[in-house]
Write a protein that holds these residues in place. Structure first.
Motif, PDB file in Angstrom:
ATOM      1  N   CYS A   1       2.720   4.181   6.515  1.00 55.14           N
ATOM      2  CA  CYS A   1       1.956   3.844   7.726  1.00 55.14           C
ATOM      3  C   CYS A   1       0.493   4.217   7.545  1.00 55.14           C
ATOM      4  O   CYS A   1       0.178   5.377   7.255  1.00 55.14           O
ATOM      5  CB  CYS A   1       2.516   4.586   8.934  1.00 55.14           C
ATOM      6  SG  CYS A   1       4.240   4.202   9.255  1.00 55.14           S
TER       7      CYS A   1
ATOM      8  N   PHE B   1       0.863  -1.194   0.000  1.00 55.28           N
ATOM      9  CA  PHE B   1       0.000   0.000   0.000  1.00 55.28           C
ATOM     10  C   PHE B   1       0.891   1.233   0.000  1.00 55.28           C
ATOM     11  O   PHE B   1       1.398   1.645   1.040  1.00 55.28           O
ATOM     12  CB  PHE B   1      -0.898   0.044   1.241  1.00 55.28           C
ATOM     13  CG  PHE B   1      -1.971  -1.001   1.259  1.00 55.28           C
ATOM     14  CD1 PHE B   1      -2.483  -1.552   0.098  1.00 55.28           C
ATOM     15  CD2 PHE B   1      -2.504  -1.418   2.468  1.00 55.28           C
ATOM     16  CE1 PHE B   1      -3.489  -2.516   0.126  1.00 55.28           C
ATOM     17  CE2 PHE B   1      -3.506  -2.378   2.517  1.00 55.28           C
ATOM     18  CZ  PHE B   1      -3.998  -2.925   1.349  1.00 55.28           C
ATOM     19  N   GLN B   2       1.099   1.794  -1.182  1.00 57.93           N
ATOM     20  CA  GLN B   2       1.840   3.042  -1.285  1.00 57.93           C
ATOM     21  C   GLN B   2       0.929   4.206  -0.872  1.00 57.93           C
ATOM     22  O   GLN B   2       1.378   5.178  -0.284  1.00 57.93           O
ATOM     23  CB  GLN B   2       2.312   3.223  -2.740  1.00 57.93           C
ATOM     24  CG  GLN B   2       3.061   4.505  -3.015  1.00 57.93           C
ATOM     25  CD  GLN B   2       4.440   4.506  -2.372  1.00 57.93           C
ATOM     26  OE1 GLN B   2       5.130   3.508  -2.367  1.00 57.93           O
ATOM     27  NE2 GLN B   2       4.832   5.626  -1.790  1.00 57.93           N
ATOM     28  N   SER B   3      -0.340   4.076  -1.221  1.00 54.95           N
ATOM     29  CA  SER B   3      -1.314   5.118  -0.866  1.00 54.95           C
ATOM     30  C   SER B   3      -2.694   4.492  -0.794  1.00 54.95           C
ATOM     31  O   SER B   3      -2.873   3.305  -1.080  1.00 54.95           O
ATOM     32  CB  SER B   3      -1.293   6.228  -1.910  1.00 54.95           C
ATOM     33  OG  SER B   3      -2.026   5.823  -3.047  1.00 54.95           O
ATOM     34  N   HIS B   4      -3.690   5.341  -0.437  1.00 51.87           N
ATOM     35  CA  HIS B   4      -5.091   4.918  -0.381  1.00 51.87           C
ATOM     36  C   HIS B   4      -5.553   4.306  -1.709  1.00 51.87           C
ATOM     37  O   HIS B   4      -6.473   3.504  -1.750  1.00 51.87           O
ATOM     38  CB  HIS B   4      -5.954   6.127  -0.039  1.00 51.87           C
ATOM     39  CG  HIS B   4      -5.940   7.139  -1.146  1.00 51.87           C
ATOM     40  ND1 HIS B   4      -4.836   7.933  -1.415  1.00 51.87           N
ATOM     41  CD2 HIS B   4      -6.853   7.438  -2.090  1.00 51.87           C
ATOM     42  CE1 HIS B   4      -5.077   8.691  -2.458  1.00 51.87           C
ATOM     43  NE2 HIS B   4      -6.285   8.420  -2.891  1.00 51.87           N
TER      44      HIS B   4
ATOM     45  N   PHE C   1      -9.633   4.620   5.771  1.00 49.23           N
ATOM     46  CA  PHE C   1      -8.251   4.185   5.583  1.00 49.23           C
ATOM     47  C   PHE C   1      -7.429   5.439   5.360  1.00 49.23           C
ATOM     48  O   PHE C   1      -7.652   6.180   4.397  1.00 49.23           O
ATOM     49  CB  PHE C   1      -8.177   3.265   4.362  1.00 49.23           C
ATOM     50  CG  PHE C   1      -6.821   2.667   4.119  1.00 49.23           C
ATOM     51  CD1 PHE C   1      -6.330   1.655   4.927  1.00 49.23           C
ATOM     52  CD2 PHE C   1      -6.035   3.097   3.062  1.00 49.23           C
ATOM     53  CE1 PHE C   1      -5.081   1.078   4.690  1.00 49.23           C
ATOM     54  CE2 PHE C   1      -4.782   2.525   2.814  1.00 49.23           C
ATOM     55  CZ  PHE C   1      -4.314   1.515   3.641  1.00 49.23           C
ATOM     56  N   SER C   2      -6.513   5.713   6.275  1.00 46.49           N
ATOM     57  CA  SER C   2      -5.802   6.986   6.197  1.00 46.49           C
ATOM     58  C   SER C   2      -4.325   6.810   6.526  1.00 46.49           C
ATOM     59  O   SER C   2      -3.932   5.888   7.255  1.00 46.49           O
ATOM     60  CB  SER C   2      -6.424   7.991   7.174  1.00 46.49           C
ATOM     61  OG  SER C   2      -6.471   7.430   8.470  1.00 46.49           O
ATOM     62  N   SER C   3      -3.513   7.693   5.978  1.00 45.22           N
ATOM     63  CA  SER C   3      -2.080   7.657   6.251  1.00 45.22           C
ATOM     64  C   SER C   3      -1.808   8.209   7.646  1.00 45.22           C
ATOM     65  O   SER C   3      -2.436   9.161   8.091  1.00 45.22           O
ATOM     66  CB  SER C   3      -1.341   8.510   5.212  1.00 45.22           C
ATOM     67  OG  SER C   3       0.030   8.591   5.565  1.00 45.22           O
ATOM     68  N   LEU C   4      -0.845   7.602   8.333  1.00 45.16           N
ATOM     69  CA  LEU C   4      -0.458   8.103   9.648  1.00 45.16           C
ATOM     70  C   LEU C   4       0.758   9.007   9.576  1.00 45.16           C
ATOM     71  O   LEU C   4       0.949   9.847  10.449  1.00 45.16           O
ATOM     72  CB  LEU C   4      -0.146   6.924  10.585  1.00 45.16           C
ATOM     73  CG  LEU C   4      -1.340   6.049  10.968  1.00 45.16           C
ATOM     74  CD1 LEU C   4      -0.871   4.828  11.744  1.00 45.16           C
ATOM     75  CD2 LEU C   4      -2.356   6.840  11.780  1.00 45.16           C
ATOM     76  N   ASN C   5       1.611   8.843   8.569  1.00 43.53           N
ATOM     77  CA  ASN C   5       2.847   9.637   8.538  1.00 43.53           C
ATOM     78  C   ASN C   5       2.958  10.554   7.307  1.00 43.53           C
ATOM     79  O   ASN C   5       4.030  11.050   7.017  1.00 43.53           O
ATOM     80  CB  ASN C   5       4.089   8.747   8.694  1.00 43.53           C
ATOM     81  CG  ASN C   5       4.259   7.738   7.574  1.00 43.53           C
ATOM     82  OD1 ASN C   5       3.293   7.408   6.896  1.00 43.53           O
ATOM     83  ND2 ASN C   5       5.475   7.268   7.386  1.00 43.53           N
ATOM     84  N   ARG C   6       1.832  10.747   6.616  1.00 48.29           N
ATOM     85  CA  ARG C   6       1.761  11.811   5.602  1.00 48.29           C
ATOM     86  C   ARG C   6       0.483  12.598   5.904  1.00 48.29           C
ATOM     87  O   ARG C   6      -0.606  12.212   5.500  1.00 48.29           O
ATOM     88  CB  ARG C   6       1.687  11.226   4.193  1.00 48.29           C
ATOM     89  CG  ARG C   6       2.971  10.569   3.724  1.00 48.29           C
ATOM     90  CD  ARG C   6       2.845  10.073   2.283  1.00 48.29           C
ATOM     91  NE  ARG C   6       4.066   9.401   1.866  1.00 48.29           N
ATOM     92  CZ  ARG C   6       4.303   8.097   2.039  1.00 48.29           C
ATOM     93  NH1 ARG C   6       3.390   7.326   2.621  1.00 48.29           N
ATOM     94  NH2 ARG C   6       5.436   7.586   1.631  1.00 48.29           N
ATOM     95  N   LYS C   7       0.645  13.691   6.632  1.00 48.93           N
ATOM     96  CA  LYS C   7      -0.499  14.402   7.204  1.00 48.93           C
ATOM     97  C   LYS C   7      -1.457  14.948   6.137  1.00 48.93           C
ATOM     98  O   LYS C   7      -2.652  15.040   6.354  1.00 48.93           O
ATOM     99  CB  LYS C   7      -0.019  15.566   8.095  1.00 48.93           C
ATOM    100  CG  LYS C   7       0.533  15.114   9.420  1.00 48.93           C
ATOM    101  CD  LYS C   7      -0.523  14.406  10.288  1.00 48.93           C
ATOM    102  CE  LYS C   7       0.113  13.627  11.428  1.00 48.93           C
ATOM    103  NZ  LYS C   7      -0.605  12.395  11.788  1.00 48.93           N
TER     104      LYS C   7
ATOM    105  N   GLU D   1      -3.782   3.629   8.908  1.00 48.68           N
ATOM    106  CA  GLU D   1      -4.753   3.145   9.883  1.00 48.68           C
ATOM    107  C   GLU D   1      -6.049   2.809   9.162  1.00 48.68           C
ATOM    108  O   GLU D   1      -6.490   3.560   8.286  1.00 48.68           O
ATOM    109  CB  GLU D   1      -5.051   4.223  10.952  1.00 48.68           C
ATOM    110  CG  GLU D   1      -6.131   3.755  11.925  1.00 48.68           C
ATOM    111  CD  GLU D   1      -6.472   4.764  13.019  1.00 48.68           C
ATOM    112  OE1 GLU D   1      -5.941   5.899  12.984  1.00 48.68           O
ATOM    113  OE2 GLU D   1      -7.274   4.401  13.897  1.00 48.68           O
TER     114      GLU D   1
END
Lengths: 193, 193
Positions: B172, A8-11, A175-181, B174
């Motif tokens: 990363c 998973f590179q992105s959503h 489903f969301s990124s944790l380290n790309r705000k 969630e």
């Protein structure tokens, strides 16, 4: 060695897997916000029998039509209809309780006028309309862009909306990124009955 | 008609799909918190060549061994090692930079002593150790239980930890329920290089 790396590179990677697994032969599906047609193209390559694409900007409709013509076979193209239409409501020819998947990619048209963005009220009205179109087992897939102010407001409003849907009828996930705000989030709302 | 319906009933459905797609023949994988062995059993049925299961409670080790013996072939069992060990560190026999997947299912042992729960500091120490064990392309999968107080604190601490991992090296994400407030969340941290 890897089928796809990273997994998973992105959503988008989850969105594409989800759409592919959900959509079955015979299905009707809708891209509610065509933009430049990238999602529409992915949807047209699934097993659906009918794909509707809608957008309220003529340039988006044109760009989508062009992308599809460049990348699809005549047979694939025969299953697609791109319509100039607001996503606040859906074309009357699509009956209630008939659609497997409705995809939203919110925000402004990439490369277009940034002042024309999806707005909270229109999007919520559209989701209400979308709910009625879905089959049991159908799902709404929404990509939100909290990286700009209107997008953050829109995401908050949709999350508030989804959080109130009955868990007896809906499975709603984010489903969301944790380290790309600033990264987009994917919301998946599946109607279970 | 459906391969699985609904597609995502809970975080577990995404976790199982993710593990299955990630793990390749030849891999070493770890269940860092065996509990009653349900995740361990799923992991043992993947394509990995070596599966380690660890838990700091003897009853969890016993329950896991029993579940595996009831459900796996002798060949599958020969690839598994269940160890009585805290998840704060990992058995020395597992080399750094060698593991594809490390799975955590936090909280207390279902049916066991609710006072023995994973704690924030131990879990963060474990994640630091886990990072070093991972191959490039390896991932950490964490199920958090924000429905109890210690679980909410633990989830917040892990999200804070993951949000600081460099996006150049880590993806990363969630995955969380929007309309079941007490539902577990799945965190997926993949090392990309």
């Amino acid at each position: 060695m890897y089928s796809q790396f990273p997994l998973f590179q992105s959503h988008i990677d989850l969105a594409h897997r989800y759409w592919k697994e959900l959509v079955l032969p015979g299905d009707t599906i809708i891209d509610a916000t065509c933009g430049n047609g990238h999602d529409t193209l992915v949807l047209c390559k699934l097993d659906a029998d009918a794909v509707y694409g809608i957008d309220l900007q003529q340039s988006a409709v044109n760009n989508t039509n062009q992308l599809l013509k460049q990348n699809l076979s005549p047979q694939q193209l025969s299953r697609v209809k791109i319509l100039l239409h607001s996503h606040a409501c859906f074309p009357a020819e699509i009956p209630e309780n008939s659609v497997r998947l409705i995809v939203y990619n919110l925000g402004y048209l990439p490369g277009g006028n940034k002042n024309i963005t999806t707005m909270v009220e229109t999007t919520l009205a559209s989701l209400e309309a979308a709910r009625k179109l879905l089959l049991p087992g159908g799902a709404i897939s929404i990509t939100c862009y909290p990286g700009h102010e209107e997008g953050q407001k829109e995401k908050n409003a949709i999350i508030d909306y989804a959080s109130k849907l009955s868990p007896q009828v809906w499975n709603c996930f984010e489903f969301s990124s944790l380290n790309r705000k600033q990264a987009p989030s994917l919301l998946l709302l599946q109607k279970t009955k």
